[in-house]
Design a protein around this motif. Structure first.
Motif, PDB file in Angstrom:
ATOM      1  N   VAL A 112       7.477 -11.358  -7.112  1.00 21.61           N
ATOM      2  CA  VAL A 112       6.786 -11.501  -8.392  1.00 21.61           C
ATOM      3  C   VAL A 112       5.982 -12.800  -8.342  1.00 21.61           C
ATOM      4  O   VAL A 112       6.517 -13.859  -7.996  1.00 21.61           O
ATOM      5  CB  VAL A 112       7.791 -11.540  -9.561  1.00 21.61           C
ATOM      6  N   PRO A 113       4.678 -12.767  -8.642  1.00 18.97           N
ATOM      7  CA  PRO A 113       3.847 -13.973  -8.558  1.00 18.97           C
ATOM      8  C   PRO A 113       4.422 -15.124  -9.371  1.00 18.97           C
ATOM      9  O   PRO A 113       4.998 -14.917 -10.447  1.00 18.97           O
ATOM     10  CB  PRO A 113       2.502 -13.513  -9.133  1.00 18.97           C
ATOM     11  N   TYR A 167       4.828  -2.514 -15.233  1.00 21.34           N
ATOM     12  CA  TYR A 167       4.575  -3.797 -14.571  1.00 21.34           C
ATOM     13  C   TYR A 167       4.742  -3.656 -13.065  1.00 21.34           C
ATOM     14  O   TYR A 167       3.893  -4.120 -12.284  1.00 21.34           O
ATOM     15  CB  TYR A 167       5.514  -4.883 -15.096  1.00 21.34           C
ATOM     16  N   PHE A 168       5.829  -3.022 -12.638  1.00 27.22           N
ATOM     17  CA  PHE A 168       6.055  -2.863 -11.201  1.00 27.22           C
ATOM     18  C   PHE A 168       4.971  -1.992 -10.566  1.00 27.22           C
ATOM     19  O   PHE A 168       4.579  -2.212  -9.422  1.00 27.22           O
ATOM     20  CB  PHE A 168       7.441  -2.271 -10.937  1.00 27.22           C
ATOM     21  N   THR A 169       4.478  -1.005 -11.299  1.00 26.27           N
ATOM     22  CA  THR A 169       3.398  -0.169 -10.776  1.00 26.27           C
ATOM     23  C   THR A 169       2.160  -1.014 -10.484  1.00 26.27           C
ATOM     24  O   THR A 169       1.529  -0.885  -9.420  1.00 26.27           O
ATOM     25  CB  THR A 169       3.056   0.948 -11.772  1.00 26.27           C
ATOM     26  N   ARG A 170       1.821  -1.898 -11.432  1.00 27.09           N
ATOM     27  CA  ARG A 170       0.662  -2.776 -11.224  1.00 27.09           C
ATOM     28  C   ARG A 170       0.904  -3.759 -10.086  1.00 27.09           C
ATOM     29  O   ARG A 170       0.010  -4.025  -9.268  1.00 27.09           O
ATOM     30  CB  ARG A 170       0.345  -3.537 -12.518  1.00 27.09           C
ATOM     31  N   LEU A 171       2.109  -4.304 -10.024  1.00 26.53           N
ATOM     32  CA  LEU A 171       2.424  -5.280  -8.978  1.00 26.53           C
ATOM     33  C   LEU A 171       2.386  -4.639  -7.605  1.00 26.53           C
ATOM     34  O   LEU A 171       1.856  -5.215  -6.642  1.00 26.53           O
ATOM     35  CB  LEU A 171       3.806  -5.891  -9.244  1.00 26.53           C
ATOM     36  N   GLU A 218       0.624  -2.064  -6.712  1.00 22.18           N
ATOM     37  CA  GLU A 218      -0.779  -1.802  -6.368  1.00 22.18           C
ATOM     38  C   GLU A 218      -1.455  -3.076  -5.865  1.00 22.18           C
ATOM     39  O   GLU A 218      -2.266  -3.040  -4.928  1.00 22.18           O
ATOM     40  CB  GLU A 218      -1.522  -1.237  -7.570  1.00 22.18           C
ATOM     41  N   ALA A 219      -1.092  -4.210  -6.472  1.00 22.45           N
ATOM     42  CA  ALA A 219      -1.651  -5.484  -6.006  1.00 22.45           C
ATOM     43  C   ALA A 219      -1.158  -5.805  -4.600  1.00 22.45           C
ATOM     44  O   ALA A 219      -1.927  -6.298  -3.751  1.00 22.45           O
ATOM     45  CB  ALA A 219      -1.260  -6.603  -6.973  1.00 22.45           C
ATOM     46  N   VAL A 240      -2.174  -5.871   1.334  1.00 23.53           N
ATOM     47  CA  VAL A 240      -1.826  -5.377   2.663  1.00 23.53           C
ATOM     48  C   VAL A 240      -3.038  -4.730   3.326  1.00 23.53           C
ATOM     49  O   VAL A 240      -3.327  -4.953   4.504  1.00 23.53           O
ATOM     50  CB  VAL A 240      -0.645  -4.381   2.578  1.00 23.53           C
ATOM     51  N   ARG A 241      -3.785  -3.927   2.560  1.00 27.85           N
ATOM     52  CA  ARG A 241      -4.968  -3.257   3.108  1.00 27.85           C
ATOM     53  C   ARG A 241      -6.045  -4.259   3.514  1.00 27.85           C
ATOM     54  O   ARG A 241      -6.801  -4.031   4.454  1.00 27.85           O
ATOM     55  CB  ARG A 241      -5.536  -2.277   2.078  1.00 27.85           C
TER      56      ARG A 241
END
Length: 376
Positions: free
Chosen positions: A119-120, A154-158, A160-161, A166-167
């Protein structure tokens, strides 16, 4: 073992003996998949909302995260855990009073799990408060389902970030955070869905948080109610690992396992449980079985051996157990060593308890101590 039928009509086999409980926890004929309970899950208080599965899905998912909770990984977290405990206790040391639950037991695991998950830093303060409310508050302007949806969003957004990073080829540390590692595993194998990835994040938060916060609170209250054992521990802090195991046996927060469903006829302790039956394994009852634990209703911090079932047994053994043990040792150790005159600041009968799924813990645990004596 006996067959129980509640007033609602819900019925199940209650297993209370230690040997039968271990047998049931290992039985492959007893499914841990809550979907097999059908409509009964909504009416029964013991249903766990955690994503329980049977092999092969359970094996696949657990393998992806189990490395995060190995003894070696948890040992590496000890210095950071000690710093968090000291910081939390420093904030209350001058006052001479604290609520062990809100000031220590809840924020401690959340802070550490934030770091495990990646978590940032800028989100951790608000996320810790938000996650604590999600896990601990049953009433308020938002329902538990709404809070759970927000947590998953929140976890879905995190995630994706993390995926974007990674990409883009963002360099990772030698030991990347768990969510980044899971994103890489998802891309390499293709066997992990987005829904499962979010579910694993929530599972880690719950498994690491609830087991720890309840154990710290329940354990300290148990020590207050057994002053001879509390004094023993204060004199000899080397007993702490043994003490934590006995506190788990004596007053673990999980009074029972998540419900099982017999997918085939199975014999447990000489009793035939027919296919389709619901089974409730009474962990707290098994942990007081006099056939295994001498003076089972007596708290004995020197108890050895102590093969309790507080964290379950077999393939569904609690994922957060190593973290809960380590953090409880650090939290109780710091409280007892830093605060002179530590005492319960409320009537035990006035304390309130919360029930989250199969877990039970205190909503608050007020204590008093000599002020300014806990400063570092």
């Amino acid at each position: 073992m006996r067959h129980v039928r509640e007033e609602s009509g819900f019925s199940y086999w209650l297993i209370s003996r230690y040997a039968e409980s271990r047998q049931a926890l290992l039985a492959r004929e007893l499914s841990n998949d809550p979907r097999r309970l059908g409509h009964q899950v909504d009416a029964h208080h013991a249903y766990s909302p955690m994503a329980n599965n049977d092999p092969p899905d359970h094996t696949r998912l657990r393998k992806l995260v189990s490395h995060c909770f190995t003894r070696r990984r948890i040992a590496a977290l000890e210095p950071r855990a000690e710093r968090i405990v000291d910081e939390l206790l420093d904030s209350v040391a001058p006052t001479g009073r604290a609520d062990v639950i809100s000031d220590l037991a809840f924020p401690l695991p959340v802070q550490l799990i934030c770091e495990l998950l990646g978590v940032p830093t800028q989100d951790r303060a608000s996320f810790g408060l938000w996650a604590t409310r999600t896990l601990s508050v049953a009433t308020g302007p938002r329902t538990s389902n709404e809070r759970s949806r927000r947590l998953r969003a929140y976890f879905t957004r995190l995630i994706e970030a993390k995926r974007t990073a990674v990409r883009a080829g963002t360099p990772a540390d030698e030991q990347p955070d768990l969510l980044s590692a899971l994103v890489v595993a998802q891309q390499e194998s293709g066997s992990l869905s987005d829904k499962e990835l979010v579910g694993l994040a929530v599972l880690i938060l719950v498994a690491g948080h609830e087991t720890t916060s309840n154990l710290i609170g329940n354990g300290l209250l148990t020590l207050f109610l057994n002053p001879d054992q509390l004094a023993l521990l204060q004199v000899d802090m080397t007993l702490m690992p043994s003490a934590v195991e006995e506190l788990l046996r004596f007053e673990g927060s999980a009074g029972q396992s998540s419900l099982r469903v017999a997918v085939d006829d199975v014999e447990i302790g000489g009793t035939l449980i027919p296919r389709g039956s619901v089974v409730n394994i009474g962990l707290s009852l098994a942990n007081r079985d006099p056939a295994v634990f001498a003076d089972s209703d007596t708290l004995d911090l020197r108890r050895d051996p102590n093969p309790h079932l507080a964290f379950g047994h077999g393939m569904h053994f609690c994922l957060g157990a190593p973290l809960a043990r380590m953090l409880t040792e650090k939290a109780l150790g710091a409280l007892l060593s830093r605060f002179s005159g530590l005492a319960l600041a409320a009537d035990p009968d006035d304390l309130e308890w919360r029930q989250i799924s199969i877990l039970c813990g205190l909503t608050g645990l007020p204590v008093s101590f000599d002020p300014e004596m806990g400063g570092t």
